[in-house]
Motif scaffolding. Structure first.
Motif, short mmCIF file in Angstrom:
data_model
loop_
_atom_site.label_atom_id
_atom_site.label_comp_id
_atom_site.label_asym_id
_atom_site.label_seq_id
_atom_site.Cartn_x
_atom_site.Cartn_y
_atom_site.Cartn_z
N GLU A 141 0.83 -1.21 0.00
CA GLU A 141 0.00 0.00 0.00
C GLU A 141 0.87 1.25 0.00
OE1 GLU A 141 -2.36 -1.16 3.58
OE2 GLU A 141 -4.05 -0.68 2.29
N VAL A 142 1.92 1.23 0.80
CA VAL A 142 2.82 2.37 0.89
C VAL A 142 3.68 2.46 -0.36
CG1 VAL A 142 4.57 3.50 2.32
CG2 VAL A 142 2.84 2.04 3.40
N GLU A 143 4.13 1.32 -0.84
CA GLU A 143 4.98 1.29 -2.03
C GLU A 143 4.25 1.87 -3.26
OE1 GLU A 143 5.89 -2.80 -2.07
OE2 GLU A 143 7.46 -2.67 -0.55
N GLU A 144 2.98 1.55 -3.39
CA GLU A 144 2.22 2.05 -4.54
C GLU A 144 2.10 3.57 -4.52
OE1 GLU A 144 -0.61 -1.83 -5.52
OE2 GLU A 144 -1.42 -0.15 -4.36
N VAL A 145 1.96 4.13 -3.33
CA VAL A 145 1.87 5.59 -3.22
C VAL A 145 3.22 6.22 -3.55
CG1 VAL A 145 1.56 7.50 -1.60
CG2 VAL A 145 -0.04 5.59 -1.59
N LEU A 146 4.27 5.71 -2.95
CA LEU A 146 5.59 6.30 -3.18
C LEU A 146 6.07 6.12 -4.62
CD1 LEU A 146 7.49 5.31 0.11
CD2 LEU A 146 6.29 7.44 -0.43
N ALA A 147 5.70 5.00 -5.22
CA ALA A 147 6.13 4.74 -6.60
C ALA A 147 5.58 5.76 -7.58
CB ALA A 147 5.72 3.33 -7.02
N ALA A 148 4.52 6.47 -7.21
CA ALA A 148 3.93 7.47 -8.09
C ALA A 148 4.74 8.77 -8.10
CB ALA A 148 2.49 7.76 -7.67
N VAL A 176 10.63 12.79 0.42
CA VAL A 176 9.87 11.54 0.41
C VAL A 176 8.89 11.52 1.59
CG1 VAL A 176 10.00 9.03 0.56
CG2 VAL A 176 11.70 10.29 -0.77
N LEU A 177 9.37 11.92 2.76
CA LEU A 177 8.50 11.93 3.94
C LEU A 177 7.34 12.91 3.76
CD1 LEU A 177 11.18 11.83 6.80
CD2 LEU A 177 9.76 9.95 5.97
N SER A 178 7.61 14.07 3.19
CA SER A 178 6.57 15.07 2.96
C SER A 178 5.54 14.55 1.96
CB SER A 178 7.20 16.36 2.46
OG SER A 178 6.21 17.32 2.17
N TYR A 179 6.02 13.91 0.91
CA TYR A 179 5.13 13.35 -0.12
C TYR A 179 4.19 12.31 0.50
CZ TYR A 179 3.82 11.11 -4.56
OH TYR A 179 3.13 10.60 -5.63
N ALA A 180 4.76 11.45 1.36
CA ALA A 180 3.96 10.42 2.00
C ALA A 180 2.95 11.02 2.97
CB ALA A 180 4.88 9.45 2.73
N LYS A 181 3.34 12.06 3.67
CA LYS A 181 2.46 12.69 4.67
C LYS A 181 1.17 13.20 4.05
CE LYS A 181 2.51 16.09 8.40
NZ LYS A 181 3.32 17.09 9.12
N GLU A 182 1.26 13.65 2.81
CA GLU A 182 0.09 14.22 2.13
C GLU A 182 -0.85 13.14 1.58
OE1 GLU A 182 1.71 16.63 -0.93
OE2 GLU A 182 2.56 18.13 0.44
N ARG A 183 -0.39 11.89 1.55
CA ARG A 183 -1.14 10.87 0.82
C ARG A 183 -1.46 9.60 1.62
NH1 ARG A 183 1.99 13.88 -2.29
NH2 ARG A 183 1.24 14.48 -4.37
N LEU A 184 -0.94 9.49 2.82
CA LEU A 184 -1.13 8.27 3.59
C LEU A 184 -1.62 8.58 5.00
CD1 LEU A 184 2.16 6.43 2.57
CD2 LEU A 184 -0.14 5.59 2.07
N ALA A 185 -2.43 7.66 5.54
CA ALA A 185 -2.83 7.77 6.94
C ALA A 185 -1.58 7.77 7.81
CB ALA A 185 -3.74 6.61 7.32
N GLY A 186 -1.65 8.42 8.97
CA GLY A 186 -0.49 8.63 9.81
C GLY A 186 0.29 7.38 10.13
#
Length: 511
Positions: free
Chosen positions: A417-424, A462-472
């Motif tokens: 789930e996390v990999e799919e978000v970051l891969a974008a 990377v951390l900022s990108y994830a923060k905007e798109r994933l639950a905490g």
């Protein structure tokens, strides 16, 4: 077994109506009041067109209203479906849609996000507080009298999926039929005061609370986790029993002056759902001076199936190695360890995949036949996805996960789930997500990232990108930037190799 969850509220309301059942949000509901309120909820659900098999959603923190709905739904053959309120709005709406919930009760705290007409929740949405109380009062306190069958589903809990919407784990009357035996094993009886800090959308919340309700005791619901407040509550409310995840237990031990408080009412603390170190266990024993039980289980097994007894929590004794085990299975639970590729049984001491057979095993996932087929191994056996071994005395030692699921503070995170978000992210060429050890949370999420050619990628970006798109709880807490990811000849990422440096010398214990 011929058991009905709905009998809990009916029997106690008849036998001991004035006894306290549930405390939360500054009020206490007796068993008689819970029976009345759940009957009103049942009539309200009937009026909304629900019946046997219908799903009722609940999006809220631990509060007495949940039990109105749980028993109210059971009184008409419907199924309560609590949803993880920590998820994003879109994720919550997707789960409610997957469950086909026609009525959803939403905590007032989340009303602005979820109760608006454009929020996306289908069917009737009722907000706790005045609107909910008005809804209850508008229906008669008449028990519809539905009893049902042992195999009727009563609770549907969602567990994180590897792709798309999480899977609904169906739990039946028969699955919860071990309530009496569980209560005895956990030292719960009618005189207990049981702390319920785990969220009710977890089996550790709903399952633990139902065991206490089966015993006829008072459940003290915890709305928000504050270690200092929990220490105060254990002392003030004269808590006798509690199920506390390791991360929270460690935080409580770190509260200044915690070891000097009065815990004389405590009969036992049970813990589980995520890894814990021997040092953390030693500190818990010194702080709370109460017996400790370790539990191992999963949503699909209706919670605990293996238990490490207090006498095995002896950090200085000759059998201190047992503190690294999950314990031994209950009398009604069978365990096999098999070769995950061939299904051949492993000898004691040999590592393989852990299979479980018991009346607690879920009949399957809601409307997911393919996933159910992969879960159930035939002849009553269920695959846990965990790797481990059993010693000569029958103690189960868990060493790794067949799946790559990360357990962080009792929340399940699937790396894909996390990999799919970051891969974008346009600056990321390749990514793998792993769990790494953490003193507080057991594990935290780490992203191992290969930057795209020419990309000036940083950990903060990377951390900022994830923060905007994933639950905490799904967000990476650290990032490693590498030139390439290790892969086997078929191209599969070798996550074991990525994890190894972080877990070296620690083992890999699943509690």
């Amino acid at each position: 077994m011929d058991y009905r969850v709905v009998s809990i509220v009916r029997d106690h309301a008849r036998q001991r109506p004035g006894a306290p059942a549930v405390s939360g949000d500054g009020r206490t509901v007796t068993y008689a009041e819970l029976h009345e309120r759940s009957s009103r909820a049942a009539q309200g659900l009937l009026a909304a067109g629900l019946g046997p098999g219908s799903r009722v959603g609940y999006v809220g923190k631990n509060a007495p209203e949940y039990f109105d709905l749980l028993f109210g739904a059971a009184k008409i053959g419907a199924v309560v479906t609590p949803v993880n309120w920590r998820l994003t709005r879109d994720e919550i709406v997707a789960i409610a849609a997957d469950a086909e919930a026609r009525v959803t009760v939403v905590d007032a705290e989340f009303a602005e996000a979820l109760a608006a007409p454009d929020a996306g929740l289908a069917g009737q949405v009722i907000v706790t507080g005045e609107p909910y109380e008005k809804w209850l009062a508008g229906h008669p306190a008449e028990d519809p009298g539905f009893n049902g069958r042992p195999d009727d589903i009563v609770v549907q809990l969602y567990t994180s999926g590897t792709t798309g919407v999480p899977k609904g784990v169906q739990l039946s009357n028969a699955n919860f039929a071990v309530g009496e035996r569980m209560a005895l094993r956990w030292r719960l009886d009618a005189s207990s005061v049981s702390l319920v800090p785990m969220p009710l959308f977890h089996i550790g919340g709903t399952g633990w609370a139902l065991a206490g309700l089966y015993a006829g005791c008072r459940q003290v619901l915890v709305r928000d986790i504050d270690p200092a407040a929990l220490v105060d509550m254990v002392e003030r409310e004269r808590i006798t029993n509690a199920f506390i995840v390791p991360a929270v237990l460690q935080f409580m031990c770190q509260v200044p002056g915690a070891a000097g408080r009065d815990y004389s009412a405590l009969r036992a603390i049970t813990y589980g759902a995520s890894p814990i170190t021997s040092e953390a266990l030693r500190r818990a024993l010194e702080t709370f001076r109460a017996p400790l039980f370790q539990l191992y289980g999963m949503t699909e097994t209706t919670g605990a199936i293996v238990q490490l007894e207090p006498e095995d929590h002896d950090p200085e004794g000759p059998r201190r190695h047992l503190m690294r085990s999950a314990g031994r299975p209950y009398d009604w639970v069978e365990i096999r360890v098999v070769d995950p590729a061939t299904g051949a049984e492993r000898a004691p001491g040999e590592v393989g995949e852990v299979l479980i057979r018991s009346s607690q095993n879920t009949p399957g996932y809601w409307k997911r036949p393919a996933e159910t087929g992969r879960l159930l191994a035939g002849d009553g056996w269920m695959r846990t996805g965990d790797a481990g071994h059993v010693d000569a005395e029958g103690y189960l030692f868990l060493t790794d996960r067949i799946k790559d699921m990360i357990v962080t503070g009792a929340e399940n995170v699937y790396p894909i789930e996390v990999e799919e978000v970051l891969a974008a992210h346009p600056g990321i060429a390749d990514v793998a997500v792993i769990g790494v050890p953490d003193d507080r949370w057991g594990e935290t999420v780490k992203a191992v990232v290969v930057p795209a050619p020419g990309a000036a990628l940083s950990e903060d970006e990377v951390l900022s990108y994830a923060k905007e798109r994933l639950a905490g709880f799904k967000r990476p807490r650290s990032v490693d930037l590498v030139e390439a990811l290790p892969r086997n000849p078929s191209g599969k990422i070798l996550k074991k190799d990525l994890r190894a440096p972080y877990w070296e010398g620690l083992g890999r214990t699943i509690a």
